[in-house]
Motif scaffolding. Structure first.
Motif, PDB file in Angstrom:
ATOM      1  N   ALA A 106      -5.811   6.709   4.663  1.00 30.88           N
ATOM      2  CA  ALA A 106      -6.358   5.489   4.070  1.00 30.88           C
ATOM      3  C   ALA A 106      -6.042   4.277   4.939  1.00 30.88           C
ATOM      4  CB  ALA A 106      -5.797   5.302   2.660  1.00 30.88           C
ATOM      5  N   LEU A 107      -4.837   4.248   5.504  1.00 28.90           N
ATOM      6  CA  LEU A 107      -4.443   3.137   6.363  1.00 28.90           C
ATOM      7  C   LEU A 107      -5.292   3.106   7.631  1.00 28.90           C
ATOM      8  CD1 LEU A 107      -2.393   0.822   6.802  1.00 28.90           C
ATOM      9  CD2 LEU A 107      -0.886   2.502   7.880  1.00 28.90           C
ATOM     10  N   VAL A 108      -5.442   4.255   8.277  1.00 25.26           N
ATOM     11  CA  VAL A 108      -6.237   4.335   9.501  1.00 25.26           C
ATOM     12  C   VAL A 108      -7.701   4.009   9.218  1.00 25.26           C
ATOM     13  CG1 VAL A 108      -7.134   5.965  11.230  1.00 25.26           C
ATOM     14  CG2 VAL A 108      -4.688   5.878  10.726  1.00 25.26           C
ATOM     15  N   LEU A 145     -15.319  -1.613  12.534  1.00 20.74           N
ATOM     16  CA  LEU A 145     -16.563  -0.835  12.494  1.00 20.74           C
ATOM     17  C   LEU A 145     -16.567   0.315  13.495  1.00 20.74           C
ATOM     18  CD1 LEU A 145     -19.152  -3.732  12.050  1.00 20.74           C
ATOM     19  CD2 LEU A 145     -18.094  -2.307  10.293  1.00 20.74           C
ATOM     20  N   LYS A 146     -15.501   1.112  13.460  1.00 16.84           N
ATOM     21  CA  LYS A 146     -15.418   2.274  14.340  1.00 16.84           C
ATOM     22  C   LYS A 146     -15.457   3.557  13.527  1.00 16.84           C
ATOM     23  CE  LYS A 146     -13.063  -0.173  18.029  1.00 16.84           C
ATOM     24  NZ  LYS A 146     -11.894  -0.281  18.921  1.00 16.84           N
ATOM     25  N   LYS A 147     -16.201   4.511  14.056  1.00 14.52           N
ATOM     26  CA  LYS A 147     -16.367   5.809  13.395  1.00 14.52           C
ATOM     27  C   LYS A 147     -15.021   6.502  13.249  1.00 14.52           C
ATOM     28  CE  LYS A 147     -18.438   9.655  12.051  1.00 14.52           C
ATOM     29  NZ  LYS A 147     -19.355  10.418  12.903  1.00 14.52           N
ATOM     30  N   GLN A 148     -14.866   7.203  12.108  1.00 16.42           N
ATOM     31  CA  GLN A 148     -13.651   7.993  11.886  1.00 16.42           C
ATOM     32  C   GLN A 148     -14.013   9.365  11.349  1.00 16.42           C
ATOM     33  OE1 GLN A 148     -12.679   5.621   8.564  1.00 16.42           O
ATOM     34  NE2 GLN A 148     -13.825   4.147   9.766  1.00 16.42           N
ATOM     35  N   VAL A 149     -13.207  10.342  11.685  1.00 18.16           N
ATOM     36  CA  VAL A 149     -13.192  11.645  11.022  1.00 18.16           C
ATOM     37  C   VAL A 149     -11.773  11.837  10.513  1.00 18.16           C
ATOM     38  CG1 VAL A 149     -13.321  14.137  11.328  1.00 18.16           C
ATOM     39  CG2 VAL A 149     -15.061  12.671  12.372  1.00 18.16           C
ATOM     40  N   GLY A 153     -16.049  13.609   7.017  1.00 18.29           N
ATOM     41  CA  GLY A 153     -16.403  14.085   8.346  1.00 18.29           C
ATOM     42  C   GLY A 153     -16.101  15.562   8.453  1.00 18.29           C
ATOM     43  N   ARG A 154     -16.597  16.166   9.531  1.00 17.12           N
ATOM     44  CA  ARG A 154     -16.402  17.589   9.728  1.00 17.12           C
ATOM     45  C   ARG A 154     -15.944  17.876  11.150  1.00 17.12           C
ATOM     46  NH1 ARG A 154     -16.183  17.295   5.197  1.00 17.12           N
ATOM     47  NH2 ARG A 154     -17.245  18.457   3.537  1.00 17.12           N
ATOM     48  N   GLU A 155     -15.095  18.893  11.267  1.00 15.58           N
ATOM     49  CA  GLU A 155     -14.702  19.423  12.559  1.00 15.58           C
ATOM     50  C   GLU A 155     -15.293  20.818  12.701  1.00 15.58           C
ATOM     51  OE1 GLU A 155     -10.543  17.814  13.909  1.00 15.58           O
ATOM     52  OE2 GLU A 155     -10.336  18.573  11.874  1.00 15.58           O
ATOM     53  N   GLU A 171     -11.017  -2.726  22.109  1.00 13.18           N
ATOM     54  CA  GLU A 171     -12.435  -2.485  22.357  1.00 13.18           C
ATOM     55  C   GLU A 171     -12.686  -1.259  23.231  1.00 13.18           C
ATOM     56  OE1 GLU A 171     -12.876  -5.586  26.154  1.00 13.18           O
ATOM     57  OE2 GLU A 171     -13.933  -5.947  24.278  1.00 13.18           O
ATOM     58  N   ARG A 172     -11.664  -0.775  23.919  1.00 16.82           N
ATOM     59  CA  ARG A 172     -11.842   0.399  24.763  1.00 16.82           C
ATOM     60  C   ARG A 172     -11.854   1.702  23.970  1.00 16.82           C
ATOM     61  NH1 ARG A 172      -7.180  -1.605  28.834  1.00 16.82           N
ATOM     62  NH2 ARG A 172      -6.413  -2.276  26.771  1.00 16.82           N
ATOM     63  N   ILE A 173     -11.452   1.650  22.714  1.00 18.98           N
ATOM     64  CA  ILE A 173     -11.511   2.812  21.831  1.00 18.98           C
ATOM     65  C   ILE A 173     -12.805   2.758  21.021  1.00 18.98           C
ATOM     66  CG2 ILE A 173     -10.470   3.911  19.801  1.00 18.98           C
ATOM     67  CD1 ILE A 173      -8.956   4.488  22.360  1.00 18.98           C
ATOM     68  N   ALA A 174     -13.573   3.858  21.065  1.00 22.21           N
ATOM     69  CA  ALA A 174     -14.873   3.890  20.394  1.00 22.21           C
ATOM     70  C   ALA A 174     -14.799   4.482  18.995  1.00 22.21           C
ATOM     71  CB  ALA A 174     -15.864   4.696  21.231  1.00 22.21           C
ATOM     72  N   ALA A 175     -13.847   5.382  18.742  1.00 22.77           N
ATOM     73  CA  ALA A 175     -13.784   6.087  17.467  1.00 22.77           C
ATOM     74  C   ALA A 175     -12.383   6.665  17.283  1.00 22.77           C
ATOM     75  CB  ALA A 175     -14.827   7.203  17.414  1.00 22.77           C
ATOM     76  N   VAL A 176     -12.121   7.141  16.068  1.00 22.34           N
ATOM     77  CA  VAL A 176     -10.787   7.636  15.721  1.00 22.34           C
ATOM     78  C   VAL A 176     -10.930   8.925  14.919  1.00 22.34           C
ATOM     79  CG1 VAL A 176      -8.598   7.111  14.574  1.00 22.34           C
ATOM     80  CG2 VAL A 176      -9.956   5.246  15.551  1.00 22.34           C
ATOM     81  N   THR A 177     -10.070   9.893  15.228  1.00 20.03           N
ATOM     82  CA  THR A 177      -9.945  11.068  14.379  1.00 20.03           C
ATOM     83  C   THR A 177      -8.481  11.225  14.000  1.00 20.03           C
ATOM     84  OG1 THR A 177     -10.369  13.441  14.178  1.00 20.03           O
ATOM     85  CG2 THR A 177      -9.665  12.671  16.330  1.00 20.03           C
ATOM     86  N   LEU A 178      -8.252  11.598  12.749  1.00 16.00           N
ATOM     87  CA  LEU A 178      -6.890  11.773  12.260  1.00 16.00           C
ATOM     88  C   LEU A 178      -6.812  13.003  11.384  1.00 16.00           C
ATOM     89  CD1 LEU A 178      -4.152   9.539  11.016  1.00 16.00           C
ATOM     90  CD2 LEU A 178      -5.236  10.926   9.254  1.00 16.00           C
ATOM     91  N   THR A 179      -5.797  13.809  11.610  1.00 16.27           N
ATOM     92  CA  THR A 179      -5.402  14.849  10.672  1.00 16.27           C
ATOM     93  C   THR A 179      -4.002  14.495  10.196  1.00 16.27           C
ATOM     94  OG1 THR A 179      -6.714  16.535  11.788  1.00 16.27           O
ATOM     95  CG2 THR A 179      -4.964  17.300  10.348  1.00 16.27           C
TER      96      THR A 179
END
Length: 457
Positions: free
Chosen positions: A211-213, A221-225, A433-435, A196-204
């Motif tokens: 797909a796994l992440v 229900l956490k935002k991802q890029v 998503g966009r960087e 719960e301390r993590i709000a969102a995830v970004t992966l390159t």
């Protein structure tokens, strides 16, 4: 225990101990605590941190570039460029974050209404080995400016780079706990995503890992890029400047020894000019300097890992079996390290490995097409959609073609590249998503509507 291996020699550099579950717990708690203060820190102070990080990078550019070269084999000149590009991006957000995050007034039935941009919290950044500094800092610059905290889980073949990034952040005066590098196994990532301390995830990274992440983050229900794989088409129209197109083709395919998601990989060439383009392309690729990546003149170093080279060579062999021709390269050389020569495969057909799959290494595939319509059809036949290139003297026609190509970016008469001023990301199995740019800084914010009604006298 992660081990850094020098791909030039195949020899171990060092072993790195893993962080314990207790270390992870402390890092997450510290990040949440620090981010609560950071989000209310004046924006000017947040952007001053970016400027200090950029200065730290520039002051140690030679040291950091050598580390990249030793851990993943990038030619030293390119590694140095990666550090300087990271610094430039930090400076960019230091200058432009205020305008990107300013209250945006929107006319409505209110006295005043609009949106403001609040940070989400602590973001988990899962980063790859091919740009061990750039990939992190292009995320961190806008995320920190927006008021977020960050936890870095880096690729386990660049642990030295991961820990040096921690050192750089600390030396630049990042508030204690706001950022932490964690050296952990991939199996531990799911638990951190779900924490719960993590709000969102970004992966390159790869499409498979993405797909796994995405599934793991989506389940809570956490935002991802996600910036994932690519098999970028490079379209050469009948009226193209072939000298320019072939020069850019070499750089587009073979920079970073071909180990970039946004490298051009499939060259779709009008059959009326294909022989001349292929001749120029082959001549220029054959002239690339292959060797020790610590040498300034080296343009092609080793691949990052032996298993990556083996997988690439297997794709080449399958493509040749399907009827393609190797004009140069196509064989694993003798000697130490994970070298693979610049390779050009001609007469590659759809359905073959080098056309349908992402080739992550110094291998280019050339497919001859009857016209621009066939080029677009084949460009869009890929499951990926990261970038694309079109070479044509008729810029208006090329712009019309660009609108028909399925990708996150189309570069006309130039090389696809990331630029802090422009949004970067893909569609289809290249992620979402966009960087970078203003779009990137708004990925990890809450777009909060503010509505203010009239006040009675």
């Amino acid at each position: 225990m992660p081990t850094a291996i020098n791909p030039t020699t195949g020899q171990n550099i060092a072993d790195y101990p893993l962080h314990t579950p207790e270390d992870v717990d402390r890092a997450l708690t510290a990040a949440v605590t620090a981010q609560r203060t950071w989000r209310t820190t004046p924006l000017e102070e947040r952007t001053q941190l970016l400027t200090r990080i950029a200065g730290t990078l520039r002051s140690g550019v030679d040291e950091y570039a050598a580390l990249i070269t030793d851990e993943m084999g990038k030619p030293i000149a390119e590694a140095r460029g990666e550090i300087l590009k990271s610094a430039k991006t930090l400076d960019y957000y230091a200058e432009h974050a205020a305008s990107y995050l300013a209250f945006e007034e929107i006319e409505s039935n209110a006295t005043t209404s609009g949106v403001e941009f609040d940070p989400l919290g602590v973001v988990l950044a899962i980063m790859p080995w091919n740009y061990p500094f750039w990939q992190f800092f292009r995320f961190a610059a806008p995320a920190l400016a927006a008021g977020n905290g960050a936890i870095l889980k880096h690729a386990n073949n660049v642990p030295g780079s991961a820990l040096v990034i921690q050192k750089i952040m600390d030396e630049a005066g990042t508030p204690a706990g706001l950022f932490s590098t964690l050296i952990i196994n991939a199996s531990e990532v799911k638990g951190i995503i779900e924490d719960e301390r993590i709000a969102a995830v970004t992966l390159t990274g790869s499409t498979e890992v993405g797909a796994l992440v995405a599934a793991q983050a989506g389940s809570v229900l956490k935002k991802q890029v996600l910036e994932l794989g690519g098999s970028d088409p490079f379209i050469v129209a009948a009226d193209a400047d072939l000298e320019a197109a072939s020069t850019v083709a070499v750089s587009s395919r073979f920079n970073t020894t071909g180990q970039s998601c946004v490298n051009a990989k499939r060259f779709l060439v009008d059959e009326s000019i294909a022989d001349e383009f292929v001749r120029l392309f082959t001549e220029k690729a054959a002239a690339l300097v292959v060797g020790d990546p610590r040498r300034e003149e080296t343009q092609i170093g080793p691949m990052a890992r032996g298993n990556l080279r083996d997988a690439l060579h297997e794709q080449v062999e399958r493509t040749l079996e399907s009827g393609a021709t190797a004009l140069i390269g196509g064989a694993i050389p003798d000697g130490p390290g994970y070298f693979y020569p610049p390779t050009i495969l001609d007469h590659v057909k759809p359905g073959s490995a080098a056309f349908d799959e992402e080739t992550f290494g110094p291998v280019a595939s050339v497919t001859r097409v009857a016209n621009i319509d066939e080029a677009v059809e084949l460009a869009n036949s890929s499951e990926y959609g990261l970038g694309a290139t079109i070479f044509s003297r008729d810029v208006d026609a090329a712009r019309a073609t660009a609108r028909r190509v399925d990708s996150g970016a189309v570069f006309i008469n130039g090389q696809v590249a990331s630029d802090p001023r422009l949004p970067f990301g893909g569609i289809k199995r290249s992620g979402y998503g966009r960087e970078l740019s203003g779009y990137g800084i708004r990925e990890f914010v809450n777009v909060k509507t503010i509505w203010i009604g009239p006040v009675s006298e």
